[in-house]
Design an enzyme around this catalytic site. Structure first.
Site, PDB file in Angstrom:
ATOM      1  CE1 TYR A  84      13.852  -0.864   8.177  1.00  0.00           C
ATOM      2  CE2 TYR A  84      15.947   0.079   7.483  1.00  0.00           C
ATOM      3  CZ  TYR A  84      14.703  -0.431   7.173  1.00  0.00           C
ATOM      4  OH  TYR A  84      14.306  -0.527   5.866  1.00  0.00           O
ATOM      5  CG  ASN A 121      -0.191  -0.034   2.519  1.00  0.00           C
ATOM      6  OD1 ASN A 121       0.207  -1.122   2.941  1.00  0.00           O
ATOM      7  ND2 ASN A 121       0.042   1.102   3.174  1.00  0.00           N
ATOM      8  CB  SER A 152      17.646  -2.148   3.767  1.00  0.00           C
ATOM      9  OG  SER A 152      18.118  -0.828   3.983  1.00  0.00           O
ATOM     10  CB  ILE A 173       9.860  -0.303  -2.021  1.00  0.00           C
ATOM     11  CG1 ILE A 173      10.985   0.715  -1.740  1.00  0.00           C
ATOM     12  CG2 ILE A 173      10.345  -1.367  -3.009  1.00  0.00           C
ATOM     13  CD1 ILE A 173      11.488   1.451  -2.945  1.00  0.00           C
TER      14      ILE A 173
END
Length: 316
Positions: A181, A29, A156, A32
């Site tokens: 993260y 939604n 990432s 990326i």
């Protein structure tokens, strides 16, 4: 395959038809995930947006349909932070087979305090890694039923500079949001490579591929209201950085290629061509700390224990 032949054979603006195939994009939604879904929808495939927020998913579907004539796109209620809900979510797909899943959804926090999922796992590790780890188990039968199923894990660039602390995977002893993260994305990427090794050992037809978007900024991303909108001022200020990085529409290119390109093989890493930060998608060497089978095996065992799931993930 040389970089010259890669660019000659693959055009990000002229994707091959995928009519009749079905793809699930977690977190489809926004960001990326949204542009991955939009680009895949343009191939004629059925694209399912996995999202916990029905309103945001509806907005994304409306946006995709406004840009892709006849797009086949729908929503699946999916909350990766709630591991016990994932089997029910997969059951709601009501499919006989699934051609690919894109493990894209993720949480990125940049401030304190440390937060946890309802299962008691650190929020970023629990959502980004454990959620997809468990989801893979429940999708195994559907992916195996497809002629050439694929699992594409979205990593990432931040994971390159991180190393897993196998004694503190959930950052209970030393929580730093940005580092946590990066480590959660590294865990995802290690999982993606280890998964393919195990799939090959099992003789599975399913491939596991890892892709990353490079440097992808909102300010360089074309507007898709109400999903995303950058002001003219924001875009103007971001122009100099466009020499080094790109928007999230281009950040989706390596992911889309990992899903569609018949030449892509399991265990590969795909990212942007220019310094891994921007440009057309290309195959990259896998960094050694992401490909260490001993580290991956320990991560896998710990993940299965934390999630309380079958360590074979349904692929035998």
């Amino acid at each position: 395959m040389s970089s010259a032949s890669q660019s000659r054979l693959w055009d990000v603006h002229r994707l091959p038809s995928a009519e009749g195939r079905i793809f699930l994009v977690t977190g489809g939604n926004a960001g990326i995930g949204y542009f991955t879904a939009e680009q895949l929808a343009a191939t004629g495939a059925v694209v399912i947006l996995g999202s916990r927020d029905a309103a945001k998913a509806k907005a994304a579907i409306t946006s995709i349909r406004s840009r892709v004539c006849g797009a086949h796109v729908r929503h699946l209620q999916l909350d990766l932070a709630d591991l016990s809900s994932l089997k029910t979510a997969v059951d709601r797909l009501d499919l006989d087979q699934l051609d690919a899943v894109v493990h894209n959804a993720g949480v990125a926090l940049d401030d304190l305090p440390r937060r946890e999922t309802k299962d008691g796992h650190e929020l970023m590790f629990g959502t980004n890694h454990l959620g997809h780890f468990v989801l893979t188990q429940w999708l195994a039968a559907l992916l195996s039923a497809a002629p050439a199923g694929r699992i594409v894990t979205v990593g990432s660039f931040a994971a390159r500079s991180e190393r897993l602390d196998l004694g503190d995977l959930q950052s209970t002893q030393d929580y730093r949001p940005k580092r946590t993260y990066g480590r959660s994305k590294l865990a995802q990427m290690c999982f993606g490579f280890e998964l393919d090794r195990r799939l090959r050992t099992a003789g599975s037809t399913v491939l596991s591929v890892v892709a990353h978007p490079g440097g992808a900024l909102d300010s360089l991303t074309p507007s898709r209201p109400p999903v995303h909108a950058a002001t003219p001022g924001e875009r103007l200020r971001a122009l100099p950085t466009g020499l080094l990085v790109q928007g999230k529409d281009a950040g989706a290119w390596p992911v889309v290629r990992a899903v569609l390109d018949p030449e892509v093989q399991g265990g590969q890493l795909w990212g942007p061509r220019v310094f891994g930060l921007r440009g057309d998608p290309r195959r990259e060497p896998v960094p050694s700390h992401m490909a260490d089978p001993a580290v991956a095996a320990r991560l896998w065992a710990a993940s299965a224990e934390l999630a309380g799931t079958d360590p074979h993930l349904g692929f035998r």
